[in-house]
Motif scaffolding. Structure first.
Motif, short mmCIF file in Angstrom:
data_model
loop_
_atom_site.label_atom_id
_atom_site.label_comp_id
_atom_site.label_asym_id
_atom_site.label_seq_id
_atom_site.Cartn_x
_atom_site.Cartn_y
_atom_site.Cartn_z
N THR A 172 0.83 -1.20 0.00
CA THR A 172 0.00 0.00 0.00
C THR A 172 0.87 1.25 0.00
O THR A 172 0.56 2.24 -0.67
N LEU A 173 1.97 1.20 0.74
CA LEU A 173 2.87 2.35 0.82
C LEU A 173 3.82 2.44 -0.37
O LEU A 173 4.48 3.47 -0.56
N THR A 174 3.90 1.38 -1.17
CA THR A 174 4.90 1.32 -2.25
C THR A 174 4.43 1.97 -3.54
O THR A 174 5.13 2.82 -4.11
N SER A 175 3.23 1.57 -4.02
CA SER A 175 2.83 2.05 -5.34
C SER A 175 1.32 1.90 -5.55
O SER A 175 0.75 0.86 -5.19
N PRO A 176 0.69 2.89 -6.17
CA PRO A 176 -0.74 2.76 -6.51
C PRO A 176 -1.02 1.60 -7.46
O PRO A 176 -2.15 1.10 -7.51
N ASP A 177 -0.02 1.17 -8.21
CA ASP A 177 -0.22 0.05 -9.13
C ASP A 177 -0.58 -1.24 -8.42
O ASP A 177 -1.09 -2.18 -9.03
N LEU A 178 -0.32 -1.29 -7.11
CA LEU A 178 -0.59 -2.50 -6.33
C LEU A 178 -1.91 -2.43 -5.58
O LEU A 178 -2.28 -3.38 -4.89
N HIS A 179 -2.63 -1.34 -5.72
CA HIS A 179 -3.81 -1.12 -4.87
C HIS A 179 -5.06 -1.85 -5.35
O HIS A 179 -5.88 -2.26 -4.52
N TYR A 180 -5.28 -1.97 -6.64
CA TYR A 180 -6.47 -2.62 -7.20
C TYR A 180 -7.74 -2.06 -6.56
O TYR A 180 -7.88 -0.86 -6.39
N ASP A 181 -8.68 -2.96 -6.17
CA ASP A 181 -9.97 -2.51 -5.63
C ASP A 181 -9.98 -2.38 -4.12
O ASP A 181 -10.91 -1.80 -3.55
N LEU A 182 -8.97 -2.93 -3.47
CA LEU A 182 -8.97 -3.02 -2.01
C LEU A 182 -7.53 -3.22 -1.54
O LEU A 182 -6.75 -3.92 -2.19
N VAL A 183 -7.16 -2.58 -0.44
CA VAL A 183 -5.88 -2.86 0.20
C VAL A 183 -6.14 -3.37 1.61
O VAL A 183 -7.12 -2.99 2.26
N ARG A 184 -5.27 -4.25 2.08
CA ARG A 184 -5.40 -4.85 3.41
C ARG A 184 -4.29 -4.28 4.29
O ARG A 184 -3.12 -4.62 4.12
N VAL A 185 -4.65 -3.43 5.22
CA VAL A 185 -3.65 -2.71 6.00
C VAL A 185 -3.69 -3.15 7.46
O VAL A 185 -4.72 -3.06 8.11
N GLY A 186 -2.57 -3.61 7.94
CA GLY A 186 -2.42 -3.96 9.35
C GLY A 186 -1.41 -3.07 10.02
O GLY A 186 -1.75 -2.04 10.60
N LEU A 187 -0.13 -3.41 9.94
CA LEU A 187 0.91 -2.73 10.69
C LEU A 187 0.89 -1.22 10.51
O LEU A 187 1.01 -0.46 11.48
N ALA A 188 0.74 -0.74 9.28
CA ALA A 188 0.76 0.70 9.04
C ALA A 188 -0.38 1.41 9.76
O ALA A 188 -0.22 2.55 10.22
N MET A 189 -1.52 0.76 9.88
CA MET A 189 -2.64 1.37 10.59
C MET A 189 -2.29 1.61 12.05
O MET A 189 -2.76 2.56 12.68
N TYR A 190 -1.42 0.75 12.59
CA TYR A 190 -1.02 0.88 14.00
C TYR A 190 0.18 1.81 14.18
O TYR A 190 0.70 1.94 15.28
N GLY A 191 0.60 2.45 13.08
CA GLY A 191 1.58 3.52 13.18
C GLY A 191 3.02 3.11 13.02
O GLY A 191 3.92 3.88 13.33
N LEU A 192 3.25 1.91 12.49
CA LEU A 192 4.62 1.44 12.26
C LEU A 192 4.82 1.15 10.78
O LEU A 192 3.88 0.74 10.09
N TYR A 193 6.03 1.36 10.32
CA TYR A 193 6.34 1.14 8.91
C TYR A 193 6.89 -0.28 8.73
O TYR A 193 7.74 -0.73 9.51
N PRO A 194 6.45 -0.98 7.69
CA PRO A 194 6.98 -2.33 7.45
C PRO A 194 8.47 -2.35 7.16
O PRO A 194 9.13 -3.36 7.35
N ALA A 195 9.00 -1.23 6.68
CA ALA A 195 10.43 -1.09 6.42
C ALA A 195 10.78 0.39 6.45
O ALA A 195 9.95 1.24 6.13
N ALA A 196 12.02 0.68 6.80
CA ALA A 196 12.44 2.07 6.98
C ALA A 196 12.31 2.88 5.69
O ALA A 196 11.97 4.07 5.73
#
Length: 401
Positions: A228-252
């Protein structure tokens, strides 16, 4: 149906007789959570929905309260791993669509899914047949189902090359209504995008083959937090967000894409302060021996609460915005700090183990780096004997409560 108060009392409560914050607790900043959801929604096209992943008790944050806050802030779907997780949300009165991301197989499970209006993931033909036959013999109604493809995770779902065959089977079965086709990325947080791009290409090839077989396409989704944070090309119709919603980044390297605020803070109180002389061992095994006279504070939290024992002598805590070293082995219910640098520290002082005080901050990423693990595991490790206390504020300077 449980009331809101009943459904949340095991996780979120107001202070009662004696005070839930007497010993140790987890603060959940609902303002930060709502901010994160809005920030993430801002990355998406108008047609793209956001699924708030609240499995594992919302990564230890409290599923019901997190789900309500996320939906109010703009989330459209909820994602859980198990049927009981979905039932908990329904019993709390939440009526948003809920996808069960884990595998379910038996008629008994299907009956519960149908009764609570949950939506299962289909990952193999036998499962699809059992579900169709069970529905025919019971409710006779249609059930929204989500077809999962394996594009490189090597986990749930048929191999992507078998997508058309599997989707055709599900489409032909009575009482099953395909709500989405999705897959999961294995390396989305990696700066090297080659494997992720290969998975996306496999996904799009599978989808094109399904469409070529004269089947209309349902919702499509592929992106986790990192994608979800990488590129709109990956978003399609729905994104599934866990860690980012809790305020942490999956990678620096993804931290520049959106401003997130950590939602969870872990706090505890000092229960005793004492002075110990030089050459005094501290805690089990005497793995720490004082090299001078020092002031020692005992804090009422330990590994039974979710503070990993392997952080012993390797972590710090915050008192009034200052970093203080932890010393000795972390025990089941308590740990010790060297508070020599704060001579007026007293019993009852609030210690922040994870969170921010003033300009200083300790995050789940910090603990994960020391332990050579991931922040997801840290968040999910805090036990339910730590009360979850909902707050709604900006992170700011620490105070002595």
């Amino acid at each position: 149906m449980l009331s809101q108060e009943q459904s949340e009392k095991t996780v979120f409560s107001n202070d009662v007789v004696g005070g839930l914050r007497q010993r140790a607790w987890v603060e959940i900043n609902l303002g930060a959570l709502a901010h994160n959801v809005r920030q993430l929604k801002g990355l998406l096209a108008a047609k793209t929905a956001l699924m708030a992943v609240v499995k594992a008790d919302a990564y230890g944050h409290g599923a019901v309260t997190v789900a309500r806050t996320a939906l109010s802030a703009g989330a459209n779907w909820l994602g859980v791993a198990t049927i009981p997780e979905g039932i908990e949300l329904r019993q709390a009165g939440i009526d948003a669509p809920i996808l069960i991301l884990g595998a379910t197989h038996t008629p008994e499970q299907l009956k519960a899914i149908a009764h609570w209006q949950l939506q299962p993931t289909l990952c193999d033909p036998k499962q699809a047949l059992v579900f169709s036959e069970t529905l025919a013999a019971t409710t006779g109604g249609n059930l929204p189902v989500h077809v999962k493809l394996d594009t490189g995770m090597s986990r749930l779902g048929p191999l992507w090359e078998q997508a058309t065959e599997f989707v055709q089977l599900v489409h032909s079965l009575p009482h099953l209504q395909i709500a989405s086709i999705y897959s999961h990325l294995a390396t989305a947080e990696n700066p090297d995008r080659r494997i992720m791009q290969q998975q996306q290409q496999r996904f799009e090839t599978a989808i094109a083959q399904v469409q070529a077989a004269s089947m209309s396409l349902p919702l499509l989704h592929l992106a986790n937090s990192a994608a979800t944070l990488t590129s709109p090309d990956l978003h399609y119709d729905l994104v599934r967000v866990g860690l980012a919603m809790y305020g942490l980044y999956p990678a620096a390297h993804l931290s520049s894409s959106v401003q997130l605020k950590p939602v969870l803070q872990v706090k505890a109180r000092i229960t005793q302060v004492k002075t110990i002389p030089p050459n005094t061992g501290v805690s089990y095994g005497h793995h720490f021996v004082s090299d001078r006279e020092l002031r020692l504070a005992v804090v009422g939290i330990g590994y039974a609460d979710g503070v990993p024992r392997n952080l012993s002598n390797r972590m710090e805590a915050l008192i009034c915005g200052r970093r203080i070293p932890q010393i000795g082995a972390i025990t089941m219910d308590q740990l010790m700090l060297d508070v020599t640098a704060i001579p007026d520290v007293a019993v009852g002082e609030v210690v922040t183990l994870l969170g921010q005080e003033g300009k200083e901050q300790i995050t789940a990423d910090d603990w994960a780096a020391v332990l050579k693990t991931i922040s997801w595991e840290i968040l999910c490790g805090f036990k339910h004997r730590l009360p979850r206390v909902a707050v709604n504020r900006e992170q700011g300077a620490g105070s002595r409560e």
